[in-house]
Structures are given as structure tokens and as C-alpha cells.
Design a protein around this motif. Structure first.
Motif: not given
Length: 212
Positions: A43-54
Motif C-alpha cells: 500500500q505504501q508503494s502504491i501511494v508513493q508511486g501515485a504521488l510521484l506520478f502526480i
């Protein structure tokens, strides 16, 4: 085998069984904890990936187009569209107080009873501006007819289907504008169905007789 030996043997079995149960529970808890840890890590990896994409989306947009949204300047670029607002209800008299004559007040106008804040367009909607006659009132009829003196009213009687569609188009324009936004509604005075229609500002062109 004596009775004492049987009791001792049963006690040893019970002790061994309890020890095995404890070990089994311990193993289960460790496995459960490990699974939770993996899920939390995912879950943490998904959140970090989403933030980096944004972050990449906005930065690359600004570098390429000098805008944060790849040149988009529509309704959803207005932050007010994302903030819940309490819609207000105005009387026509109250609405008239926001006609652009007072520079300390916002500028409101109405289309088909819906009130929009057009303060961001003050140069156009303040008194003396190109569209100042729309401010502080519901002048829906004038949007369709272009009669900016005699049709500054919400009376839509007698308009054609196309003209009514034009009024709807203007309401949609304010709804979808990047800087203007709806703030509520206005209570409109009822129109007397027996009253005459607003005077048409377009004089008919005199037809010349056809040449023979």
C-alpha cells in the motif's frame, strides 16, 4: 504399569501437547504479522508511486506548456469547483446590490434563476463594461434576443425553441467557465401571463419592390 506412572505419562503428553499448541500459535501469529507487513508495504508503494506520478504530471506540464494542467483552462481548473460551497438564495432586490457599481462587492448575475459570481470578469461586468447591463439581474431574455435595453428581464415568453436553447447555452457557459461559478439562485417575480411581451428591439427591414 502403576497408576502413578500412568498419571505421569498423561501429564507429559498434556505438557507436550500444550507446548506444540503454543508453538503453532506462535508460528501462525508470525505468519499473520508478516502478511500484514507485506500488505502495508504494498500500500505504501502504491501511494508513493501515485504521488510521484502526480508530481511528474504537474512538473512536466509546467515545463512544456507553462501551465500546470497541460493548457487546460476549463471548469475544473477553478479551485472553487472542488470546494463545497453553501448555495445562497437571493431576492431580485438583493441581487441588484451586486451589479458592479460598488468595487468592494462581488458581481453577480443570473440566468434562468441561477446566480453566478462573475467578479473575475469585473472589467466586463462592472457598470460601464461591455456586459455590465447583465450584472445584478436575471436578463435571460436578452441573452437570446440581443436586445440589451428592452429585454433585460427573465421573461422568456414568446421565444423560439432555438432562442431558448441559446439561453441554456449561456447558462452552461457560466457553469463551465474557469473563473466564474454558481453561488445560488434568485427568487424571480412571477410574470403576468396577460401582460404584453417585451418590445422587440429589432425593427423589420423595409422590403423594396422587386425590379421588373
Amino acid at each position: 504399569m502403576g497408576e502413578q506412572q500412568v498419571k505421569q505419562r498423561n501429564a507429559n503428553k498434556s505438557k507436550n501437547g500444550s507446548s506444540e499448541n503454543v508453538q503453532e500459535r506462535s508460528h501462525f501469529e508470525k505468519a499473520k504479522t508478516s502478511t500484514r507487513g507485506k500488505q502495508a508495504g504494498l500500500q505504501q508503494s502504491i501511494v508513493q508511486g501515485a504521488l510521484l506520478f502526480i508530481l511528474f504530471f504537474f512538473l512536466s506540464s509546467y515545463l512544456v506548456t507553462d501551465t500546470w494542467l497541460w493548457g487546460y483552462n476549463g471548469k475544473y481548473s477553478n479551485w472553487r469547483q472542488w470546494v463545497p460551497r453553501r448555495q445562497i438564495v437571493l431576492t431580485q432586490k438583493k441581487l441588484a446590490q451586486y451589479d458592479g457599481t460598488d468595487p468592494t462587492k462581488p458581481i453577480y448575475l443570473a440566468v434562468k434563476g441561477e446566480v453566478f459570481d462573475v467578479t473575475a470578469g469585473r472589467p466586463f461586468y462592472a457598470r460601464g463594461g461591455g456586459y455590465g447591463f447583465f450584472s445584478g439581474r436575471d436578463a435571460s431574455r436578452a441573452y437570446a434576443t440581443g436586445c440589451f435595453q428592452t429585454h433585460l428581464t427573465h421573461d422568456l415568453r414568446g421565444l423560439t425553441p432555438q432562442q431558448l436553447a441559446d439561453v441554456d447555452g449561456w447558462a452552461k457557459f457560466y457553469h463551465n467557465h474557469a473563473k466564474y461559478f454558481k453561488i445560488g439562485t434568485v427568487i424571480l417575480d412571477p410574470i403576468d401571463p396577460d401582460s404584453p411581451l417585451p418590445e422587440d428591439c429589432h425593427k423589420p427591414v423595409e422590403q423594396k419592390p422587386a425590379s421588373t
